[in-house]
Design a protein around this motif. Structure first.
Motif, short mmCIF file in Angstrom:
data_model
loop_
_atom_site.label_atom_id
_atom_site.label_comp_id
_atom_site.label_asym_id
_atom_site.label_seq_id
_atom_site.Cartn_x
_atom_site.Cartn_y
_atom_site.Cartn_z
N PHE A 63 -32.06 -54.58 56.93
CA PHE A 63 -31.37 -55.75 56.40
C PHE A 63 -32.29 -56.66 55.60
O PHE A 63 -33.41 -56.95 56.00
CB PHE A 63 -30.75 -56.56 57.55
CG PHE A 63 -29.51 -55.94 58.12
CD1 PHE A 63 -28.26 -56.21 57.57
CD2 PHE A 63 -29.59 -55.06 59.18
CE1 PHE A 63 -27.12 -55.63 58.10
CE2 PHE A 63 -28.46 -54.46 59.71
CZ PHE A 63 -27.21 -54.75 59.17
N ILE A 64 -31.74 -57.12 54.47
CA ILE A 64 -32.37 -58.11 53.59
C ILE A 64 -31.55 -59.39 53.68
O ILE A 64 -30.31 -59.34 53.67
CB ILE A 64 -32.38 -57.64 52.13
CG1 ILE A 64 -33.10 -56.29 51.98
CG2 ILE A 64 -33.01 -58.70 51.22
CD1 ILE A 64 -34.58 -56.33 52.27
N ILE A 65 -32.21 -60.53 53.76
CA ILE A 65 -31.51 -61.81 53.69
C ILE A 65 -31.75 -62.41 52.31
O ILE A 65 -32.84 -62.33 51.75
CB ILE A 65 -31.96 -62.77 54.81
CG1 ILE A 65 -31.00 -63.94 54.93
CG2 ILE A 65 -33.40 -63.24 54.60
CD1 ILE A 65 -31.20 -64.76 56.20
N THR A 66 -30.70 -62.99 51.74
CA THR A 66 -30.80 -63.64 50.44
C THR A 66 -29.75 -64.75 50.39
O THR A 66 -29.11 -65.06 51.40
CB THR A 66 -30.62 -62.62 49.29
OG1 THR A 66 -30.87 -63.27 48.04
CG2 THR A 66 -29.24 -62.02 49.28
N SER A 67 -29.56 -65.34 49.25
CA SER A 67 -28.52 -66.37 49.11
C SER A 67 -27.22 -65.72 48.66
O SER A 67 -27.23 -64.70 47.96
CB SER A 67 -28.95 -67.42 48.09
OG SER A 67 -29.12 -66.83 46.82
N ALA A 68 -26.11 -66.31 49.07
CA ALA A 68 -24.81 -65.81 48.62
C ALA A 68 -24.70 -65.92 47.10
O ALA A 68 -24.10 -65.06 46.44
CB ALA A 68 -23.69 -66.58 49.31
N SER A 69 -25.28 -66.98 46.54
CA SER A 69 -25.21 -67.19 45.09
C SER A 69 -25.94 -66.09 44.32
O SER A 69 -25.68 -65.88 43.13
CB SER A 69 -25.79 -68.56 44.73
OG SER A 69 -27.07 -68.75 45.30
N LEU A 124 -27.88 -58.16 53.08
CA LEU A 124 -27.70 -56.87 52.43
C LEU A 124 -28.10 -55.78 53.42
O LEU A 124 -29.23 -55.77 53.92
CB LEU A 124 -28.57 -56.77 51.18
CG LEU A 124 -28.37 -57.85 50.11
CD1 LEU A 124 -29.34 -57.64 48.96
CD2 LEU A 124 -26.94 -57.86 49.61
N GLU A 125 -27.17 -54.90 53.71
CA GLU A 125 -27.46 -53.76 54.59
C GLU A 125 -27.88 -52.58 53.73
O GLU A 125 -27.13 -52.14 52.85
CB GLU A 125 -26.24 -53.40 55.42
CG GLU A 125 -26.50 -52.25 56.39
CD GLU A 125 -25.28 -51.91 57.22
OE1 GLU A 125 -25.39 -51.00 58.08
OE2 GLU A 125 -24.20 -52.52 57.02
N LEU A 126 -29.07 -52.08 53.96
CA LEU A 126 -29.59 -50.98 53.16
C LEU A 126 -29.00 -49.65 53.61
O LEU A 126 -28.65 -49.46 54.78
CB LEU A 126 -31.12 -50.94 53.26
CG LEU A 126 -31.84 -52.23 52.87
CD1 LEU A 126 -33.34 -52.06 53.02
CD2 LEU A 126 -31.48 -52.66 51.45
N GLN A 127 -28.92 -48.73 52.67
CA GLN A 127 -28.34 -47.43 52.98
C GLN A 127 -29.21 -46.65 53.96
O GLN A 127 -28.71 -45.89 54.80
CB GLN A 127 -28.15 -46.63 51.69
CG GLN A 127 -27.33 -45.38 51.85
CD GLN A 127 -26.88 -44.82 50.50
OE1 GLN A 127 -26.99 -45.47 49.47
NE2 GLN A 127 -26.38 -43.60 50.52
N ASN A 128 -30.52 -46.82 53.86
CA ASN A 128 -31.46 -46.14 54.76
C ASN A 128 -32.39 -47.15 55.40
O ASN A 128 -32.66 -48.21 54.84
CB ASN A 128 -32.28 -45.10 53.98
CG ASN A 128 -31.42 -44.06 53.30
OD1 ASN A 128 -31.28 -44.06 52.08
ND2 ASN A 128 -30.82 -43.19 54.08
N GLU A 129 -32.90 -46.81 56.57
CA GLU A 129 -33.86 -47.67 57.23
C GLU A 129 -35.19 -47.69 56.48
O GLU A 129 -35.61 -46.68 55.90
CB GLU A 129 -34.09 -47.22 58.67
CG GLU A 129 -32.89 -47.42 59.58
CD GLU A 129 -33.20 -47.12 61.03
OE1 GLU A 129 -34.34 -46.67 61.31
OE2 GLU A 129 -32.33 -47.33 61.88
#
Length: 272
Positions: A63-69, A124-129
């Motif tokens: 998982f990646i954290i970012t802004s909704a914007s 953002l959920e990545l396709q692979n770890e």
């Protein structure tokens, strides 16, 4: 927290006994070295979208954290991880090169308001770890909010991606940033700020790091750990607005631990 999140969190604590105060027990310590190479900001993510790029931070192996914007009304995304804080680029093992990950699903907070930058946060959920290496490792998120009181700090660190003519790869530039009162951002941006906002900036005419850039500080937990406090929502010069990550711990846990009761995928997820 909701009952569903509490149950999932209890299970998670039992599985990670001894380090359950952290979202990812393998998150980044302050000093990361490999031989004569030095690595910094190993969690920094470059989010590549069809018509723009923005920043994010790796908080978990998937998982990646970012802004909704950053990702609002955008298409498919690619995330690039891994940066080298060294002048040596030639002869470096491919082990330390930048890696790309496809985004499987994006989760925008359901109460995100693009008009006043409320709840400007996304995962953002990545396709692979992600395979952790010396130059790729998540930033820490503390699950106990009492341990990381945002208001007690007068300054933080920030990080931004930069590309210069002397380097063949983008690199991360870090800097100090002051913690301002929320009234300063309210005056600058003419909006009503929430308790989940952090106002920060510079006394000099310095440009804000950029949408999705992390606001962080080192916190001692047996050893010094880089700890995430905010994600940049808005800003131009001198005054920068951040979403306080510590205000969204249950929301983050609901997604990372796949608790669909708190985060229904049909309303929060945008499948790529």
């Amino acid at each position: 927290m909701s009952f569903a999140v509490c149950l999932a969190f209890l299970w998670w604590m039992l599985a990670n006994r001894g380090s359950a105060q952290l979202l990812d027990v393998n998150c980044a310590a302050v000093s990361t070295h490999s031989g004569d190479l030095s690595f910094n900001s190993t969690w920094m993510a470059l989010v590549v979208l069809p018509n723009k790029t923005c920043s994010g931070a790796l908080i978990h192996k998937q998982f990646i954290i970012t802004s909704a914007s950053c990702i609002f009304k955008q298409g498919n995304a690619i995330v690039r991880l891994g940066q080298l804080n060294s002048d040596k680029e030639h002869g470096i093992s491919d082990e330390y090169r930048i890696e790309e990950y496809q985004v499987h699903s994006s989760y925008i907070h359901s109460f995100y308001d693009e008009n006043n930058m409320g709840h400007d946060i996304a995962l953002l959920e990545l396709q692979n770890e992600v395979l952790y290496k010396a130059n790729i490792r998540s930033i820490c998120i503390w699950l106990n909010e009492t341990e990381v009181d945002t208001q007690m700090y007068t300054s933080f660190n920030t990080a931004r991606w930069v590309i210069d003519e002397e380097s063949t790869q983008p690199r991360v530039l870090t800097s100090k940033i002051r913690h301002f009162t929320r009234s300063r951002c309210q005056s600058a941006f003419k909006i009503h700020l929430r308790s989940s906002h952090i106002c920060a900036g510079y006394e000099k005419n310095i440009k804000c790091p950029g949408i999705g850039s992390p606001l962080y500080k080192s916190i001692r937990y047996n050893k010094e750990l880089y700890t995430l406090f905010g994600i940049q929502s808005y800003g131009d010069f001198r005054t920068c607005l951040y979403t306080d990550v510590t205000s969204y711990i249950d929301w983050i846990l609901g997604i990372v631990l796949s608790v669909d009761v708190i985060v229904p995928k049909n309303s929060h997820a945008q499948d790529s």
